[in-house]
Design an enzyme around this catalytic site. Structure first.
Site, mmCIF file in Angstrom:
data_model
loop_
_atom_site.group_PDB
_atom_site.id
_atom_site.type_symbol
_atom_site.label_atom_id
_atom_site.label_comp_id
_atom_site.label_asym_id
_atom_site.label_seq_id
_atom_site.Cartn_x
_atom_site.Cartn_y
_atom_site.Cartn_z
ATOM 1 N N HIS A 1 10.482 19.012 19.739
ATOM 2 C CA HIS A 1 11.775 18.501 19.262
ATOM 3 C C HIS A 1 11.537 17.417 18.194
ATOM 4 O O HIS A 1 12.121 17.457 17.110
ATOM 5 C CB HIS A 1 12.550 17.946 20.458
ATOM 6 C CG HIS A 1 13.840 17.254 20.128
ATOM 7 N ND1 HIS A 1 15.065 17.753 20.481
ATOM 8 C CD2 HIS A 1 14.084 16.084 19.480
ATOM 9 C CE1 HIS A 1 16.016 16.934 20.056
ATOM 10 N NE2 HIS A 1 15.440 15.898 19.453
ATOM 11 N N GLU A 2 10.636 16.495 18.517
ATOM 12 C CA GLU A 2 10.336 15.408 17.567
ATOM 13 C C GLU A 2 9.651 15.947 16.317
ATOM 14 O O GLU A 2 9.869 15.442 15.215
ATOM 15 C CB GLU A 2 9.454 14.340 18.224
ATOM 16 C CG GLU A 2 10.080 13.647 19.424
ATOM 17 C CD GLU A 2 11.399 12.977 19.100
ATOM 18 O OE1 GLU A 2 11.618 12.575 17.945
ATOM 19 O OE2 GLU A 2 12.241 12.873 20.010
ATOM 20 N N HIS B 1 12.229 17.104 13.840
ATOM 21 C CA HIS B 1 12.710 16.005 12.982
ATOM 22 C C HIS B 1 11.666 15.667 11.920
ATOM 23 O O HIS B 1 11.980 15.468 10.755
ATOM 24 C CB HIS B 1 12.934 14.738 13.814
ATOM 25 C CG HIS B 1 14.060 14.822 14.794
ATOM 26 N ND1 HIS B 1 15.327 15.153 14.432
ATOM 27 C CD2 HIS B 1 14.102 14.576 16.131
ATOM 28 C CE1 HIS B 1 16.120 15.121 15.504
ATOM 29 N NE2 HIS B 1 15.385 14.785 16.546
ATOM 30 N N ASP C 1 20.434 11.716 17.874
ATOM 31 C CA ASP C 1 20.726 12.748 16.864
ATOM 32 C C ASP C 1 22.209 12.938 16.579
ATOM 33 O O ASP C 1 22.621 12.976 15.409
ATOM 34 C CB ASP C 1 20.120 14.092 17.302
ATOM 35 C CG ASP C 1 18.641 13.979 17.572
ATOM 36 O OD1 ASP C 1 18.018 13.022 17.060
ATOM 37 O OD2 ASP C 1 18.100 14.820 18.294
HETATM 38 ZN ZN ZN Z 1 16.142 14.221 18.401
#
Ligand code: ZN
Length: 283
Positions: free
Chosen positions: A59-60, A63, A157
């Site tokens: 997930h990171e 980004h 987010d």
């Molecule tokens: Zn996030």
């Protein structure tokens, strides 16, 4: 000096580090997993917990990859018991850039949820019970991870997407102020949820973090805007970085006890029931 975190991987130059508190708590997480869901052996619980934190790291990375493509450096990804943090050198100031960067994490989590779900379907067809349960749990958790992060709790987010949406209408400073206030309000709600019996210390830490980080980022934007007004726009004049690194947090929603976990455990159980039904049909 005692090291507080350990590098476990490096992807496209971004070190991925694990905080020692997570290493200490990992077996406890696995235990709580197996207790709460009730259908895991300890081996599968440990494996699922490791896969969960790998999901948080991905997930990171979502980004981070978008940030890199926009020319924003990423210092590191740190995995903590409360979730993951991608330390960016700066947050994009263009609303569309921020939108894509913020949306990339939940997009990865949605994708992982779908992949784990399909994997669960596959192992269910083969009647491999334990992997099916693990895949379904991971699918449910990734889904909740995406949804939880999309709540408008700036600087998480959803809050960033909210600010990016507001910015063209009211300007960056006011958009940040509105998003930060909403984020703090959400943090208070999380705080109440956390202390409401049964007590959930992890959610309380997350609430404190959001409350504090929302204020910090608003102050940072205030300074940026003040400098911009004083000396002209820093973009595209030069590369500006700030001492207080911008962070991205994705708390994993799987804590033991408390309404938080029961809320997040429900879809897991529903999926589990759904698959039991499927098993029945094939029998
Ligand atoms: Zn996030």
């Amino acid at each position: 000096m005692v090291k507080s975190s350990y590098q476990i991987a490096q992807i496209r130059g971004i070190p991925i580090r694990v905080h020692f508190t997570l290493l200490l708590l990992l077996p406890l997480y696995a235990l709580s997993f197996s207790n709460r869901l009730g259908f895991f052996s300890l081996f599968w619980s440990l494996l699922t917990t490791a896969a969960l934190f790998a999901s948080v790291a991905l997930h990171e990375l979502g980004h981070s990859m978008v940030a890199l493509s926009q020319g924003c450096g990423v210092r590191e990804i740190l995995l903590l018991p409360i979730g993951g943090i991608a330390q960016l050198e700066r947050i994009p100031t263009r609303p569309l850039d921020e939108f894509f960067m913020a949306a990339a994490g939940p997009a990865v989590s949605f994708l992982l949820s779908a992949v784990f779900f399909l994997a669960g379907l596959g192992t269910a067809a083969l009647r491999w019970i334990a992997p099916t349960e693990a895949f379904l749990a991971l699918s449910g958790i990734n889904l909740m991870l995406a949804l939880f992060n999309l709540l408008p709790s700036f600087p998480m987010d959803g809050g960033r997407i909210f600010r990016a949406w507001l910015t063209p209408y009211v300007g960056r400073l006011k958009a940040t102020r509105i998003a930060a206030r909403t984020g703090r309000f959400m943090a208070v709600l999380f705080g109440i949820w956390a202390v409401w019996p049964p007590f959930n210390p992890f959610l309380l830490v997350i609430a404190f973090f959001i409350y504090q980080a929302a204020g910090a980022e608003y102050r940072m934007v205030m300074i940026q805007e003040a400098r911009k007004n004083q000396w002209g726009s820093p973009w595209p004049g030069g590369r500006w970085t700030y001492d207080d690194a911008s962070v991205h947090v994705s708390p994993p929603p799987y804590q033991r006890g408390g309404r938080f976990s029961s809320f997040f455990a429900r879809p897991l159980r529903q999926q589990h029931d759904l698959f039991n039904e499927l098993f029945e049909k094939w029998r």
